[in-house]
Scaffold this active site. Structure first.
Site, short mmCIF file in Angstrom:
data_model
loop_
_atom_site.label_atom_id
_atom_site.label_comp_id
_atom_site.label_asym_id
_atom_site.label_seq_id
_atom_site.Cartn_x
_atom_site.Cartn_y
_atom_site.Cartn_z
CB CYS A 118 11.10 1.93 0.55
SG CYS A 118 11.72 3.19 -0.62
CG HIS A 220 8.95 -0.94 -2.66
ND1 HIS A 220 7.97 -0.60 -1.75
CD2 HIS A 220 9.65 0.20 -2.89
CE1 HIS A 220 8.05 0.69 -1.47
NE2 HIS A 220 9.07 1.20 -2.14
CD GLU A 222 6.24 -3.67 -1.57
OE1 GLU A 222 6.12 -2.49 -1.94
OE2 GLU A 222 7.18 -4.08 -0.85
#
Length: 245
Positions: A118, A220, A222
């Site tokens: 990001c 993102h 993750e």
């Protein structure tokens, strides 16, 4: 690095000011969502948090096998890419940006695998000589909702992966469902190469040819929304095993 040793992956922290309303602390504090570290651990890495001391960047990166520059609710200062004045929506964290810029510079100089997420991707683009769009709606009037209204652990839109790129080889597909939480975007990747875009044309991923692993993604990963998210981290950690200290 011996095959049995997990690669040491540095993850940059966010920073928050002291709370005056009964928040976490009355003193300045660092912050990081748990899923960053969880994903790196799940993919075979050993995560370690990295603070914001630019003077220590060289020593820090010398001990790391890989580096993740995380996102946050702030922006890269426009003067770093020659775009003034700042848009009314721009919010900066100069100390964090200076430290992350130093860490990225050392990572590239030492050939360490790097993943920018990001805002981390946007900073990577600037370091590579690129520029940013300060506010997406001003440049892309028909833009998708890049600040998606649904929860961040759900997909907000898809991205189209550019064939023949390292990202395409890594994820093995031409589209990915991703989440989205940003109001700025990469306008020019500098020495980097665009390797994914949103349907509205917004740049969603960049990479640096010739580097063992240097990639930035606007979403993102993750959160592990798609198989491609985990493959990104596995790619980073595999590269860290091969180039590790």
């Amino acid at each position: 690095m011996t095959p049995s040793r997990a690669p040491l992956i540095g993850i940059t922290l966010d920073s928050e000011p002291p709370s005056t309303t009964g928040g976490y602390s009355r003193f300045a504090w660092y912050a990081l969502r748990q899923n960053y570290m969880d994903m790196i651990s799940a993919c075979g890495g050993l995560p370690v948090a990295v603070g914001h001391d630019a003077a220590q960047a060289g020593q820090m990166v010398a001990r790391l096998d890989g580096l993740v520059i995380t996102g946050g609710a702030f922006d890269v200062p426009p003067d770093l890419y020659g775009d003034e004045p700042p848009h009314a929506t721009v919010q900066t964290k100069p100390r964090r940006t200076a430290a992350e810029m130093a860490l990225l510079g050392e990572g590239l100089a030492l050939g360490r695998p790097v993943l920018g997420i990001c805002g981390g991707m946007q900073l990577l683009a600037v370091l590579l000589g690129g520029r940013l769009v300060q506010h997406i709606p001003d440049t892309y009037p028909a833009a998708l909702a890049h600040e998606q209204p649904n929860p961040r652990d759900e997909a907000g839109h898809v991205v189209h992966v550019t064939p023949g790129t390292q990202l395409a080889r890594l994820v093995g597909c031409d589209t990915l469902a991703v989440n989205s939480s940003h109001h700025q975007a990469v306008a020019d990747a500098g020495r980097g190469v665009v390797c994914a875009t949103a349907p509205d044309g917004v740049v969603e991923a960049i990479e640096l040819p010739g580097h063992p692993f240097c990639m930035g993604v606007q979403w993102h990963p993750e959160f592990g929304i798609s198989a491609g998210d985990r493959l990104l981290f596995e790619g980073l950690i595999d590269a860290a095993r091969q180039t590790g200290t």
